[in-house]
Design an enzyme around this catalytic site. Structure first.
Site, PDB file in Angstrom:
ATOM      1  N   ALA A  65     -32.513  15.760  31.057  1.00  0.00           N
ATOM      2  CA  ALA A  65     -31.220  15.461  31.661  1.00  0.00           C
ATOM      3  C   ALA A  65     -30.734  14.150  31.049  1.00  0.00           C
ATOM      4  O   ALA A  65     -31.539  13.334  30.587  1.00  0.00           O
ATOM      5  CB  ALA A  65     -31.382  15.327  33.174  1.00  0.00           C
ATOM      6  N   GLY A 109     -35.592  17.873  31.803  1.00  0.00           N
ATOM      7  CA  GLY A 109     -34.661  18.990  31.955  1.00  0.00           C
ATOM      8  C   GLY A 109     -34.686  19.943  30.770  1.00  0.00           C
ATOM      9  O   GLY A 109     -34.362  21.125  30.911  1.00  0.00           O
ATOM     10  N   GLU A 112     -37.435  22.196  31.480  1.00  0.00           N
ATOM     11  CA  GLU A 112     -37.009  23.012  32.632  1.00  0.00           C
ATOM     12  C   GLU A 112     -35.994  24.077  32.212  1.00  0.00           C
ATOM     13  O   GLU A 112     -36.034  25.211  32.697  1.00  0.00           O
ATOM     14  CB  GLU A 112     -36.434  22.086  33.708  1.00  0.00           C
ATOM     15  CG  GLU A 112     -37.516  21.180  34.296  1.00  0.00           C
ATOM     16  CD  GLU A 112     -36.942  20.046  35.131  1.00  0.00           C
ATOM     17  OE1 GLU A 112     -36.194  19.210  34.573  1.00  0.00           O
ATOM     18  OE2 GLU A 112     -37.225  19.990  36.332  1.00  0.00           O
ATOM     19  N   GLU A 132     -40.535  12.630  33.820  1.00  0.00           N
ATOM     20  CA  GLU A 132     -39.647  11.976  34.788  1.00  0.00           C
ATOM     21  C   GLU A 132     -40.337  10.837  35.530  1.00  0.00           C
ATOM     22  O   GLU A 132     -39.716   9.855  35.912  1.00  0.00           O
ATOM     23  CB  GLU A 132     -39.114  12.997  35.808  1.00  0.00           C
ATOM     24  CG  GLU A 132     -38.103  13.986  35.246  1.00  0.00           C
ATOM     25  CD  GLU A 132     -38.727  15.246  34.658  1.00  0.00           C
ATOM     26  OE1 GLU A 132     -39.948  15.253  34.381  1.00  0.00           O
ATOM     27  OE2 GLU A 132     -37.976  16.227  34.471  1.00  0.00           O
TER      28      GLU A 132
HETATM   29  N1  CAA Z   1     -30.749  11.112  28.016  1.00  0.00           N
HETATM   30  C1  CAA Z   1     -29.843  10.416  27.336  1.00  0.00           C
HETATM   31  N2  CAA Z   1     -30.008  10.047  26.047  1.00  0.00           N
HETATM   32  C2  CAA Z   1     -31.141  10.391  25.435  1.00  0.00           C
HETATM   33  C3  CAA Z   1     -32.150  11.123  26.091  1.00  0.00           C
HETATM   34  C4  CAA Z   1     -31.921  11.506  27.453  1.00  0.00           C
HETATM   35  N3  CAA Z   1     -32.791  12.234  28.141  1.00  0.00           N
HETATM   36  N4  CAA Z   1     -33.193  11.308  25.237  1.00  0.00           N
HETATM   37  C5  CAA Z   1     -32.829  10.710  24.084  1.00  0.00           C
HETATM   38  N5  CAA Z   1     -31.600  10.155  24.198  1.00  0.00           N
HETATM   39  C6  CAA Z   1     -30.837   9.413  23.202  1.00  0.00           C
HETATM   40  C7  CAA Z   1     -31.439   8.034  22.984  1.00  0.00           C
HETATM   41  O1  CAA Z   1     -30.989   7.136  23.971  1.00  0.00           O
HETATM   42  C8  CAA Z   1     -30.935   7.707  21.611  1.00  0.00           C
HETATM   43  O2  CAA Z   1     -29.587   7.311  21.714  1.00  0.00           O
HETATM   44  P1  CAA Z   1     -29.075   5.958  20.944  1.00  0.00           P
HETATM   45  O3  CAA Z   1     -29.245   6.289  19.490  1.00  0.00           O
HETATM   46  O4  CAA Z   1     -27.645   5.843  21.381  1.00  0.00           O
HETATM   47  O5  CAA Z   1     -29.981   4.864  21.398  1.00  0.00           O
HETATM   48  C9  CAA Z   1     -30.946   9.057  20.900  1.00  0.00           C
HETATM   49  O6  CAA Z   1     -30.967  10.040  21.932  1.00  0.00           O
HETATM   50  C10 CAA Z   1     -32.182   9.246  20.040  1.00  0.00           C
HETATM   51  O7  CAA Z   1     -33.325   9.023  20.861  1.00  0.00           O
HETATM   52  P2  CAA Z   1     -34.506   8.018  20.459  1.00  0.00           P
HETATM   53  O8  CAA Z   1     -33.998   6.911  19.601  1.00  0.00           O
HETATM   54  O9  CAA Z   1     -35.215   7.630  21.718  1.00  0.00           O
HETATM   55  O10 CAA Z   1     -35.411   9.003  19.565  1.00  0.00           O
HETATM   56  P3  CAA Z   1     -36.977   8.893  19.302  1.00  0.00           P
HETATM   57  O11 CAA Z   1     -37.268   9.874  18.224  1.00  0.00           O
HETATM   58  O12 CAA Z   1     -37.381   7.493  19.111  1.00  0.00           O
HETATM   59  O13 CAA Z   1     -37.660   9.376  20.677  1.00  0.00           O
HETATM   60  C11 CAA Z   1     -37.912  10.847  22.591  1.00  0.00           C
HETATM   61  C12 CAA Z   1     -37.514  10.726  21.098  1.00  0.00           C
HETATM   62  C13 CAA Z   1     -39.423  10.634  22.725  1.00  0.00           C
HETATM   63  C14 CAA Z   1     -37.572  12.278  23.018  1.00  0.00           C
HETATM   64  C15 CAA Z   1     -37.154   9.812  23.433  1.00  0.00           C
HETATM   65  O14 CAA Z   1     -35.784   9.895  23.114  1.00  0.00           O
HETATM   66  C16 CAA Z   1     -37.311   9.989  24.912  1.00  0.00           C
HETATM   67  O15 CAA Z   1     -38.343   9.636  25.468  1.00  0.00           O
HETATM   68  N6  CAA Z   1     -36.248  10.515  25.593  1.00  0.00           N
HETATM   69  C17 CAA Z   1     -36.231  10.627  27.028  1.00  0.00           C
HETATM   70  C18 CAA Z   1     -37.132  11.737  27.524  1.00  0.00           C
HETATM   71  C19 CAA Z   1     -37.083  11.821  29.015  1.00  0.00           C
HETATM   72  O16 CAA Z   1     -37.452  10.917  29.734  1.00  0.00           O
HETATM   73  N7  CAA Z   1     -36.605  12.976  29.548  1.00  0.00           N
HETATM   74  C20 CAA Z   1     -36.501  13.189  30.972  1.00  0.00           C
HETATM   75  C21 CAA Z   1     -35.128  12.823  31.443  1.00  0.00           C
HETATM   76  S1  CAA Z   1     -34.961  12.878  33.225  1.00  0.00           S
HETATM   77  C22 CAA Z   1     -34.808  14.527  33.594  1.00  0.00           C
HETATM   78  O17 CAA Z   1     -34.777  15.368  32.732  1.00  0.00           O
HETATM   79  C23 CAA Z   1     -34.718  14.852  35.065  1.00  0.00           C
HETATM   80  C24 CAA Z   1     -34.858  16.279  35.393  1.00  0.00           C
HETATM   81  O18 CAA Z   1     -35.895  16.754  35.823  1.00  0.00           O
HETATM   82  C25 CAA Z   1     -33.737  17.198  35.252  1.00  0.00           C
END
Ligand code: CAA
Length: 258
Positions: A65, A109, A112, A132
Site C-alpha cells: 500500500a 499490499g 495481499e 507492515e
Molecule cells: N509506498 C510508497 N512508496 C514506496 C513504497 C510504498 N509501499 N515502496 C517503495 N516506494 C517508493 C520509495 O519511497 C522510492 O521513492 P523515492 O524514489 O521517491 O524515494 C521508490 O519507491 C523506490 O523505492 P526504494 O528506493 O526504497 O527502492 P529499493 O530498491 O531501495 O527498496 C523495497 C525496495 C525493499 C521494496 C523498499 O522500497 C521498501 O521496503 N518498500 C516498502 C515496503 C513495505 O513496507 N510495504 C508495506 C506497505 S504497508 C501495507 O502494504 C499495508 C497493507 O497491509 C495493505
C-alpha cells in the site's frame, strides 16, 4: 477507457493488466484501486474476455500500500473511509478467473493483491513479504488471513512477526504460489496459462473458481453439498452436453458460454 496507474490490453480472450507506477515500485494508492476496480469490472462484463493476468514490473509486482498516501491519515480517516474495504468489493469480487504473474517485490499490499488472484505464477526473482510490522501496523488487505490459509500458521506468523521476505522457492514449497518460471518467461507463461483457461467452457471456469473459493469459507459438509449442487447446475448448460458429446465423438468442444 483511460487509466492513470495501469495499462490494459486484450490478447484474444485474455485481458492483460499491468500495474504502472514505476516511480513508486507500483505502490497501491487509491487511484490504483479505482483503476483496477474499473478494469476488473470491464473484464467481467466483456463476453469476449475469459481470463485475466495481473502483473507488475521486473523489479516489483507491488511494494505495498502507498505509505506516502497513508502517512498523514488519522485513525478516524481510515475508519470512516473503511480504508482497504474496496479491494474486496472491486477486485476479489471478480467472477471470471485471473492470475497474478509476480516478479520482484510483492510486499504488504502487493503480496495481499497477489493472493487475491485465483493463483500466482512467480518468476524466480519474486519475493513475498508482509513487512507492515516494521511500520508499526499490520496487514490490512487480507494478508493475515489469506497468507495463513495459504501457508499455515507457523510460516504466516514467521512472515508477519519478523517482516522477512520469502523467495520464490520457499513460496512454492509453502503453497503460496502455483509454480515458478524463469523471470524472462514469466509473462509468456502466464499468458499461455490464461489462454488455456480462456479456451475452457466459460461458465465451467467461473463455477470451478467459485467452488475452490468456497473451500476457504465453509466447513467440509457444507462445501461438499455446495459442490454437488453447483455440479448439478452446470449439468444444465448447453456446454455440458457439448463437452460430453465432443469427448465421445473425439473432437474439440465448441462452447456457447451457457
Ligand atoms: N509506498 C510508497 N512508496 C514506496 C513504497 C510504498 N509501499 N515502496 C517503495 N516506494 C517508493 C520509495 O519511497 C522510492 O521513492 P523515492 O524514489 O521517491 O524515494 C521508490 O519507491 C523506490 O523505492 P526504494 O528506493 O526504497 O527502492 P529499493 O530498491 O531501495 O527498496 C523495497 C525496495 C525493499 C521494496 C523498499 O522500497 C521498501 O521496503 N518498500 C516498502 C515496503 C513495505 O513496507 N510495504 C508495506 C506497505 S504497508 C501495507 O502494504 C499495508 C497493507 O497491509 C495493505
Amino acid at each position: 477507457m483511460a487509466y492513470e496507474t495501469i495499462l490494459v490490453e486484450q490478447r484474444d480472450a485474455v485481458t492483460l493488466i499491468t500495474l504502472n507506477r514505476p516511480q513508486a515500485l507500483n505502490a497501491l494508492n487509491s487511484q490504483v484501486l479505482v483503476d483496477l476496480g474499473a478494469a476488473f469490472a470491464a473484464f467481467d462484463a466483456d463476453p469476449s474476455q475469459h481470463c485475466a493476468v495481473l502483473t507488475g514490473s521486473e523489479k516489483a509486482f507491488a511494494a505495498g500500500a502507498d505509505i506516502k498516501e497513508m502517512a498523514d491519515k488519522l485513525a478516524a480517516d481510515f475508519f470512516l473511509e473503511d480504508f482497504f474495504s474496496g479491494w474486496q468489493s472491486k477486485v476479489v469480487a471478480t467472477r471470471k478467473p485471473w492470475i497474478a504473474a509476480v516478479a520482484g517485490f510483492a510486499l504488504g499490499g502487493g503480496c495481499e493483491l497477489a493472493m487475491m488472484a485465483d493463483f500466482i505464477i512467480a518468476a524466480d526473482t519474486a519475493r513475498f513479504g508482509q513487512p507492515e510490522i516494521k511500520l508499526a501496523v499490520a496487514p490490512g488487505m487480507g494478508g493475515s488471513q489469506r497468507l495463513t490459509r495459504a501457508v499455515g500458521k507457523a510460516k504466516a506468523m514467521d512472515m508477519c512477526l519478523t517482516g522477512r521476505m520469502m523467495d520464490a522457492q520457499e513460496a512454492e514449497r509453502s503453497g503460496l504460489v502455483a509454480r515458478i518460471v524463469p523471470a524472462a518467461d514469466l509473462l509468456d507463461d502466464a499468458l499461455k496459462t490464461a489462454a488455456a483457461i480462456a479456451s475452457m467452457p466459460p461458465m465451467a471456469a467461473m463455477v470451478n473458481k467459485e467452488m475452490v473459493n468456497i473451500a476457504f469459507e465453509t466447513g467440509l459438509a457444507q462445501g461438499l453439498l455446495t459442490e454437488r449442487r453447483l455440479f448439478q447446475i452446470l449439468s444444465a448448460t448447453d456446454d455440458r452436453k457439448e463437452g460430453m458429446a465432443a469427448f465421445i465423438e473425439k473432437r474439440p468442444g465448441v462452447w456457447k458460454g451457457r
